[in-house]
Every structure is written in C-alpha cells, then in structure tokens.
Scaffold this active site. Structure first.
Site, PDB file in Angstrom:
ATOM      1  N   SER A 147       0.651 -15.118   9.432  1.00 15.55           N
ATOM      2  CA  SER A 147       1.664 -15.922   8.732  1.00 15.55           C
ATOM      3  C   SER A 147       2.526 -16.685   9.723  1.00 15.55           C
ATOM      4  O   SER A 147       2.912 -17.835   9.471  1.00 15.55           O
ATOM      5  CB  SER A 147       2.544 -15.029   7.848  1.00 15.55           C
ATOM      6  OG  SER A 147       3.395 -14.200   8.617  1.00 15.55           O
ATOM      7  N   ASP A 205       6.875 -12.564  16.090  1.00 16.07           N
ATOM      8  CA  ASP A 205       5.587 -13.193  15.778  1.00 16.07           C
ATOM      9  C   ASP A 205       5.647 -14.712  15.936  1.00 16.07           C
ATOM     10  O   ASP A 205       4.764 -15.321  16.556  1.00 16.07           O
ATOM     11  CB  ASP A 205       5.152 -12.836  14.360  1.00 16.07           C
ATOM     12  CG  ASP A 205       4.707 -11.397  14.225  1.00 16.07           C
ATOM     13  OD1 ASP A 205       4.973 -10.602  15.155  1.00 16.07           O
ATOM     14  OD2 ASP A 205       4.105 -11.044  13.191  1.00 16.07           O
TER      15      ASP A 205
END
Length: 398
Positions: A147, A205
């Site tokens: 994502s 991330d």
C-alpha cells in the site's frame, strides 16, 4: 495539467524489516529496507472529461466524471493546499460518494479512497482529466509495504502532473529521481494516503518507498542510511494468514506479564539492529567481506530466536528456517510474524543450483518464493524503455 500531452511512468519499492520487528512500538531501534519488488504506475492525461483508475492486481477499473467529483471539494477553499493533516470532512464526503463504510478494510475500497482523496487535494478545483494504471510485483496483505509503494507512486505522479514538483527525467535518461526537497513532499503526501488505508501508520513504509535503501527507525524518528550495500535475498511468503493487531497485543501481554524477562529481549533486539547497521556501514565503506556475511548470518539467527521467544514464530517459519539452513542459508521472519513472510540472506558465492533447489523445496511446502534484493532505489520516474515489456504491456492495455 498543461494542454500538451503528458505521460508519467513511476515506480516505488516494497519493504521488509531487516531487524527490530515488535521493538518499534517499544521505542527500540529497527532497520527497514527497500525490497526490489516494485509497484509501477502510468499516468496519462486525456481529453475525456473524466478520471479513471485501473488496478488489475485487485481487479478494479473505475471512472468518474469530473463534473460529479467537483462538488466534493465544497468547503475546501478551492485552492491547492499544503496541508498534511487529513481533511475529515472531505474523507466523509468521499465515503458517502463511493459507498465505502467507515469500518471497511477491503483492499480495493481503501485503494480507491486513497486515490480519490489525493487526486482531489492535489488538483483542487482545477481537476484534470487523467487515466492512472497501477501494477504491482508485490503481493497485497503480506506485510511488504504494497500500500505504501502504491501511495508513493500516486503522490509522485500526481504532484508531477500538477507541476508541484519537477519531472526529473531528461531525454538522455531512462530513470531519474527527484531532489531531496521534492522527495520530502512526495513522502508527506504518501503518508496521508497511508493514514487513509491504515489509520495510524508509523510512516516507515512510505519512507522506505520514497527514499529506498536502509532506514533506521527509533522512537518515531526515521533516518535514511547512506552508502549501504544491495544484498541478495530469497523472499518467502508462507501464505499463512495472521493478524498484526493480535500479534502485537500478544507481545505486549507477554512484556506486562514477564517484564524482567522480556525487556532485556527487546534491548537485545535493538542491539542486533545497531550491530547490523554498523556492519552494513563497514561493508559500504570498505567493501563486503566473508566476515561481514558471517556476522549478518549470525544476527539473523539470533533475531529469529528472539522473535520466537516473543511468541510471534510459527511452524511455517520454522519450516523455512529448517529448509534453508540445510543448505547453509540463514532465514528469519519479517513483519509481524505468526506466518506471513520471511527473508533468506544469499552470499555472493552462493551457487545457483543451491538457490534453485531451495526455491523448489520451499514451493513444494506450499510457499511462494522469489529471488530478489534489498537496498534498492526508492521512487523513480522512468521512460517507457526502462520498463520490462511485460509491465509495459499491462500498463498500456487500458
């Protein structure tokens, strides 16, 4: 958008946690690293009067008339805004518009919501007619930052098309990166996309997807490491489902129950991260040596034992470690544990036949397995010539 035809090809890497799983939430040091499995995006301006998103990985093909999207910006001021807190009112209107509920965690729905939010807030009332197609080499829901790679690609492409950042690619180049200041902007917009999808992410991330390479995470501070080597690995997905929330809660419960035992474990994991960071720096400065690889392998084994003590191991991960160790290779889990993915370090001299036989046996166990690398570059703009024909065919098929 300029009336001139505009097209962007962008990619961003996934991520693995090299060391420090579960120590992050307790203020200890963790090392995250980019994974050279990438998400690829094509943005193309059109004159169709609508905006389209194509996500073949999750079977999503949607379009909206710009005139239908325009009213959603009511109350947003009508100007492009450098605001990096989520606009709750706009998000609420988007959920009502798309029919996506507040408690939805569906991958498809969250990807669409993040796209619409970033598209509207980047372009504001000068909404552009574009088609965006995204294809990822990363499996979704496997703890590999899929994502974040998606959000980083969206941010880079939309900001470039809007003219908020440059288009760094010259006719003589196949791939190029943005300036430090522009990368910071990409990262901040991508973090907003991550908030939409995950609620309260750490920011690790999207930082890995933006900067690439190795990042040190400590007490909320993220520091990219410079001059680090690219390392070959096997990446194995055990395909065993697990709940990060449940695993994190289990570790917290164990710490509360046995603080005198578990706190030293967390300190030791943090020390593993720091020792690994030192070793990687030496490898970058002086060149890799067999002794460096010996240290990295020992650290992998030590940390995997730590994670088993924390209670986040799994029989599938034990199988991974057993299969690889039988061939002299060293493995550990990455992410929350309880199944999910693991990484196996490959030394430069590891024979091809050993690698292939390892992959074959892991696949026979029901796992997915790839040979790839860690330490890859972060988000990049590409010419079409830089992409493989397979990826290009997918991105150009819409």
């Amino acid at each position: 958008l300029s009336p001139v035809f505009v097209e962007f090809f962008v990619s961003a890497p996934g991520k693995v946690i090299l060391h420090g799983e579960h120590s992050v939430v307790h203020g200890k040091v963790a090392l995250a690293v980019s994974l050279n499995l990438r998400t690829h995006l094509r943005l193309q301006s059109t004159s169709s009067g609508d905006v389209r998103i194509n996500l073949p990985n999750i079977d999503t093909f949607l379009s909206w008339e710009i005139t239908a999207l325009q009213p959603l910006l009511a109350g947003c001021g009508g100007e492009w805004r450098w605001i990096f807190e989520l606009d709750g009112d706009l998000l609420k209107r988007l959920r009502e518009f798309t029919g996506i509920s507040d408690d939805s965690t569906d991958t498809r729905s969250m990807a669409v919501l993040a796209f619409l939010y970033m598209y509207l807030t980047v372009f504001a009332k000068s909404l552009a007619s574009i088609t965006v197609s995204v294809w990822s080499e990363l499996p979704t829901g496997a703890g590999l930052g899929s994502s974040a790679a998606y959000n980083v690609c969206l941010s880079a492409a939309l900001l470039s098309a809007r003219g908020a950042i440059s288009s760094p690619l010259t006719p003589q180049q196949e791939s190029a990166r943005w300036s430090k200041e522009e990368m910071e902007l990409i990262n901040r917009w991508a973090f907003m996309g991550e908030k939409i999808i995950h609620g309260n992410p750490s920011g690790v991330d999207n930082a890995v997807g933006t900067w690439g390479g190795f990042l040190r995470y400590h007490a909320g501070n993220i520091t990219p490491l410079s001059w680090v080597p690219i390392l070959r690995i096997l990446l194995t997905n055990t395909k065993v489902p697990r709940s990060t929330k449940v695993l994190v809660s289990g570790v917290k419960d164990k710490i509360n129950k046995f603080p005198s035992i578990m706190n030293p474990i967390l300190e030791s994991v943090s020390a593993v991260s720091c020792t690994c960071e030192k070793t990687l720096t030496e490898m970058a400065v002086h060149g890799p040596s067999p002794e460096h690889y010996n240290i990295l392998e020992e650290l992998i084994d030590i940390n995997q034992h730590h994670l088993n003590v924390m209670g986040v191991g799994h029989s599938s991960l034990d199988t991974l470690c057993r299969v690889t160790l039988a061939r002299g290779l060293h493995s550990k889990l990455t992410g929350a544990g309880g199944g999910g993915c693991g990484i196996t370090l490959l030394r430069p001299e590891t024979d091809t036949s050993v690698i292939q036989s390892t992959i074959d046996e892991l696949k026979a166990c029901g796992f997915d397995c790839w040979e790839t690398s860690i330490g890859a570059p972060g988000v990049q703009q590409h010419s079409s010539a830089a992409l493989s024909q397979d990826i290009l065919k997918i991105l150009n098929s819409y």
